[in-house]
Design an enzyme around this catalytic site. Sequence first.
Site, mmCIF file in Angstrom:
data_model
loop_
_atom_site.group_PDB
_atom_site.id
_atom_site.type_symbol
_atom_site.label_atom_id
_atom_site.label_comp_id
_atom_site.label_asym_id
_atom_site.label_seq_id
_atom_site.Cartn_x
_atom_site.Cartn_y
_atom_site.Cartn_z
ATOM 1 N N GLU A 232 1.007 -1.257 -0.002
ATOM 2 C CA GLU A 232 0.007 0.072 -0.132
ATOM 3 C C GLU A 232 0.905 1.068 -0.044
ATOM 4 O OE1 GLU A 232 -1.267 3.282 0.883
ATOM 5 O OE2 GLU A 232 -2.027 2.379 3.072
ATOM 6 N N CYS A 266 -2.803 8.103 4.094
ATOM 7 C CA CYS A 266 -2.701 7.602 2.701
ATOM 8 C C CYS A 266 -4.196 8.086 2.113
ATOM 9 C CB CYS A 266 -2.276 6.381 2.386
ATOM 10 S SG CYS A 266 -0.737 6.017 2.975
#
Length: 458
Positions: A232, A266
């Site tokens: 990720e 994020c």
Amino acid sequence: MAIATINPATGVTEREFDAHTDAEIDARIGQAHDAYRAMKATSFADRAGWMRAAANLLEAELDSAAAMLTTEMGKTIGQSRAEVLKCAKGMRFYADHAEEFLTGRSLDDPSAVNASAAHTRYDPIGVVLAVMPWNYPLWQVIRFAAPALMAGNAGLLKHASNVPQAALYLDTLFERGGFPTGAFRSLLIPASKVEGVLRDRRVVAATLTGSEPAGRSVASIAGSEVKHVVLELGGSDPFIVMPSADIEKAVATAVSARTANNGQACINAKRFIVHTDIHDDFLERFTAAMSALRVGDPMDESTDVGPLATSSGREDLVGLVDDALGKGAVATTGGAVPDGAGWYYPPTVLSGITEDMRLYAEEAFGPVASVFRVDSAEDALRIANDTTFGLSSAVWTQDEHEEELFVRGLDAGAVFINGMSISYPELPFGGIKDSGVGRELSVEGIREFVNLKSVWKA
């Protein structure tokens, strides 16, 4: 980078830690490998009991754990408490559902494969290395560790060097809950030591949350060793607002979506793509709301936005903003480093973003919002997808046709309609393009690090 707790609110180094020696690294990998062998003989009920006990410990230590997070990376104390509680929730989620998620299936007609019976099963695979960032020092780890341990694996953690106390806390949490000694071990090591750990034959897979270069490096090493990875790698998430949206709610949510975790998540909304019919109204309200946020001591309950976690992170953010301002963008609020100690940066709104500006394509990791004006849903979709990232997205509309257009058309791992992107244990989490590969959380997350085995019987 030194392994140390440097308080972002003051810039003062509060504690330093020695890196583990090669001998200590080897011993910890060995402990994890031995624990995996022991874990293979345990039941889901055993592991669920230990996981719930660890969650109970985490909740009992809520205040001290939250203070640790705020001290190490600067998130507001209220958000630190929320992170701790979210971790406990995620741990209980997998304690409750792991056996269900990892139950195989039997063939209804085994004669189709010339068998009297045939079924599948999910088995643990071994020791998994997690390379984790500082922005959610507990949650980023728990969302890997809870499913991995409930599947019967063991975990190794290489945490960010600026959150060593969080790493050491996690090193003991699961064992205190009852898991076999070594089932989860933290390694206090620099990034240069990751390759050696990943190439160790006792380590069978890896997961990384972090920068794109770090992800490419880990993926390359794992590929050469034929080891599975989940990555990720961040995002530059769009937040699209169309004329039919509830503007008041959209603005309030936009502020939270951009400034949560001091803008260092994020899945923070980063690019606000607003239809021209409502652009000026949205920009005025958004600017006013961002300007009203209180920036200050993250330990103060009334603070809305604390400091950035690192001085280098602030320097990177300043570079992005200065580049945009130098090329014609307008800061309707913020845009300048404040005086005083600590790594603070004000909530900032920039309008007039153009393709030649770095902010058009790069991720701003801090409370800086880029606002775009568009003439149509199709134009909004084009700009939203005009990035190498594809983590999450948000769309504000009451028009069903527009909703369908964006759900189908957005290049992202998730689309949130009339809300903000957030991770839930119940939903898979991850992205496409340069945002990574694989999924965390939900049933998909626990199935990343298992062996799907077919069983055939004559």
